[in-house]
Design a protein around this motif. Sequence first.
Motif, PDB file in Angstrom:
ATOM      1  N   GLY A 185      20.646 -75.216 -29.599  1.00  0.00           N
ATOM      2  CA  GLY A 185      19.664 -75.969 -28.695  1.00  0.00           C
ATOM      3  C   GLY A 185      19.216 -75.332 -27.522  1.00  0.00           C
ATOM      4  O   GLY A 185      17.942 -75.203 -27.173  1.00  0.00           O
ATOM      5  N   GLY A 186      20.391 -74.310 -27.236  1.00  0.00           N
ATOM      6  CA  GLY A 186      20.211 -73.386 -26.147  1.00  0.00           C
ATOM      7  C   GLY A 186      20.346 -73.976 -24.654  1.00  0.00           C
ATOM      8  O   GLY A 186      19.921 -73.461 -23.704  1.00  0.00           O
ATOM      9  N   ALA A 187      20.715 -75.333 -24.349  1.00  0.00           N
ATOM     10  CA  ALA A 187      21.268 -76.102 -23.361  1.00  0.00           C
ATOM     11  C   ALA A 187      22.183 -75.066 -22.475  1.00  0.00           C
ATOM     12  O   ALA A 187      22.017 -75.092 -21.120  1.00  0.00           O
ATOM     13  CB  ALA A 187      21.584 -77.193 -23.660  1.00  0.00           C
ATOM     14  N   PHE A 188      22.886 -74.637 -23.256  1.00  0.00           N
ATOM     15  CA  PHE A 188      24.000 -73.761 -22.551  1.00  0.00           C
ATOM     16  C   PHE A 188      23.493 -72.514 -22.023  1.00  0.00           C
ATOM     17  O   PHE A 188      24.361 -71.780 -21.213  1.00  0.00           O
ATOM     18  CB  PHE A 188      25.251 -73.437 -23.394  1.00  0.00           C
ATOM     19  N   ILE A 189      22.320 -71.875 -22.374  1.00  0.00           N
ATOM     20  CA  ILE A 189      21.681 -70.973 -21.643  1.00  0.00           C
ATOM     21  C   ILE A 189      20.800 -71.562 -20.574  1.00  0.00           C
ATOM     22  O   ILE A 189      20.696 -71.015 -19.341  1.00  0.00           O
ATOM     23  CB  ILE A 189      20.697 -70.129 -22.437  1.00  0.00           C
ATOM     24  N   MET A 190      20.314 -72.700 -20.657  1.00  0.00           N
ATOM     25  CA  MET A 190      19.565 -73.353 -19.750  1.00  0.00           C
ATOM     26  C   MET A 190      20.349 -73.784 -18.444  1.00  0.00           C
ATOM     27  O   MET A 190      19.844 -73.748 -17.494  1.00  0.00           O
ATOM     28  CB  MET A 190      18.777 -74.469 -20.326  1.00  0.00           C
ATOM     29  N   VAL A 191      21.560 -74.382 -18.719  1.00  0.00           N
ATOM     30  CA  VAL A 191      22.329 -74.887 -17.661  1.00  0.00           C
ATOM     31  C   VAL A 191      22.661 -73.661 -16.663  1.00  0.00           C
ATOM     32  O   VAL A 191      22.300 -73.885 -15.479  1.00  0.00           O
ATOM     33  CB  VAL A 191      23.576 -75.627 -18.280  1.00  0.00           C
ATOM     34  N   PRO A 192      23.117 -72.754 -17.129  1.00  0.00           N
ATOM     35  CA  PRO A 192      23.221 -71.408 -15.945  1.00  0.00           C
ATOM     36  C   PRO A 192      22.223 -70.887 -15.216  1.00  0.00           C
ATOM     37  O   PRO A 192      22.074 -70.705 -14.426  1.00  0.00           O
ATOM     38  CB  PRO A 192      24.058 -70.480 -16.880  1.00  0.00           C
TER      39      PRO A 192
END
Lengths: 257, 308
Positions: free
Chosen positions: B195-202
């Motif tokens: 999903g990529g949220a863990f890139i979006m969050v940082p």
Amino acid sequence: MKRRALAGFGLALGLCSAGPAAAERLVLSLSANEVAIGSNYTGTRLVVFAVIERDSQSVARAGPYEAVVTVRGPREAITVRRKEALGPVWFNRSQQKFVQIPAFLGVFSSRRVQESMSDGLRRRLRIGIDAIVGAPEFTLDRGGEDEPFRAALVRLKGRDGLYVEDPRGVAFVTPDFFRAPIPLPATAPVGNYEVEVTLIADGVMLARRNASFELVKIGIEEQITEAARDRGLVLGLVTAAMSLLFGWIASVIFRRD
Amino acid sequence: MQIYLPIAEMPVSVLLLLGMGAAVGFVSGLFGIGGGFLMTPLLIFLGIPPAVAVATQSAQIAASATTGSLSAIRRGSVDLKLASVLVAGGFVGTTLGVWFFAAMRRAGQLDLVIVVSYVTLFTVIGGLMLAESIREFWSTRRGRPRPRRRGGQHPAYLGWPLRMRFPRSRLYSSIIPIAGAALAVGFVGAVLGIGGAFIMVPALLYLFRVPTAVVIGTSQVQVLCTALLAVVLQATLNGVVDIVLALILIIGGVFGAQFGSQAGRALRADLFRFLLAILVLGVGLRFVVELVVRPAEPFSITGSDVRR
């Protein structure tokens, strides 16, 4: 002498099974022609029964009868890849494609197939996993490199119980009646399974007979599979709605403010 | 207790799946991420075909994200305006990523692209985040808190044209870098099947300095939209969504996500960033290990319908 000539004649007829020239005839029966997969399916076991019929022309055999039951599952295409080192890094470099191989392959016999007949004849008749997997038509041949890939295929499939060879898988109840239980692991795919029974004595094939059974999904499992195939959008929307519903329910249950 | 999965075509233990759903749901609720990069490898490890695993775990992500979004909305920590810009940018990025994915597969080097991207992306992002966290811990312990962001001190890219006000995120920025980041994340996410949220969050935390609470809530809403879209598309185009598997994962996941988001509320912001850095770095290192350790079994089998 006459027997060998007869067997040779049978082979010349295109490996035909119980032709008129052969003295023995096989009569087969499976414990089920259709295996149903429901929600509690965890694999199953079928039994092949066979009777050896002899007629007036049958000659006396020096040795006892031996039988090999070969089960081939539905065809599938598979790629076997090999990791190789390039500097410090390992990644998939070479590969071999197997286009039309049985997803399940079981060879059950009354003794080790290697002892039943010569290797040359075995390869010709495709008896034993090594003979079936080693056959030239089994893969797109690319020279000498493909041997390790065939071995890896047998090893990896064997680990999942999908390629099995059991030299004590056939039990003779009387000298001319035998049975073979076929264990199907839960991961064996649905589809048509061919059962091929070969009767052997004194190192030659006397008769060969085929039967088949079907592994099918029933009930809700079948409906879900059909829906996934024919009405994907509906199934997708239902799944999405289910996610939203359960997410909402959880937030209601756990609401603290 | 075993149950037969109709699309994956294999039986699995219900309790094991419930436990996995709960564990991944907890992590996803804690950090406001989808958790797909944890769930997909776990499912594949159980023997579920990769295509089914990738497609089906989106349903669980959607369910956890629904719960997370609802509680974030109630707390007022969602910036819907920011979320819609992220969703729009992410959608374009996902489409491009799917196209690139297919092109690399035709070229025959997809596996390498995936592993190398994982390694670079995760170790670099995780390493940067960890270094930042440790510096923060260090200065707090010495009793010299580093100066907080002051007014008028902004990175230059916030001042590009098309500026927009995001009052809830205390952000006044051009939408170009925001949509661009969302596009890049969508692209990478589609290529890596995550999903990529863990890139979006940082990215939101460090590049745009959005408050932590708003980052988690907003990212939950974005994850929800992406995951719902993924479920419907995968079911329509590939027919690989296993609804029975989805149901079990969802039930485990939604409860896990609840406890996760409660734990997340109690977590200090600096500790939160530290744990997220460890998680991202850990995943990156796992791929490094996969890349450099001599495999016990160099051979592997893949069926024809498998994505990778």
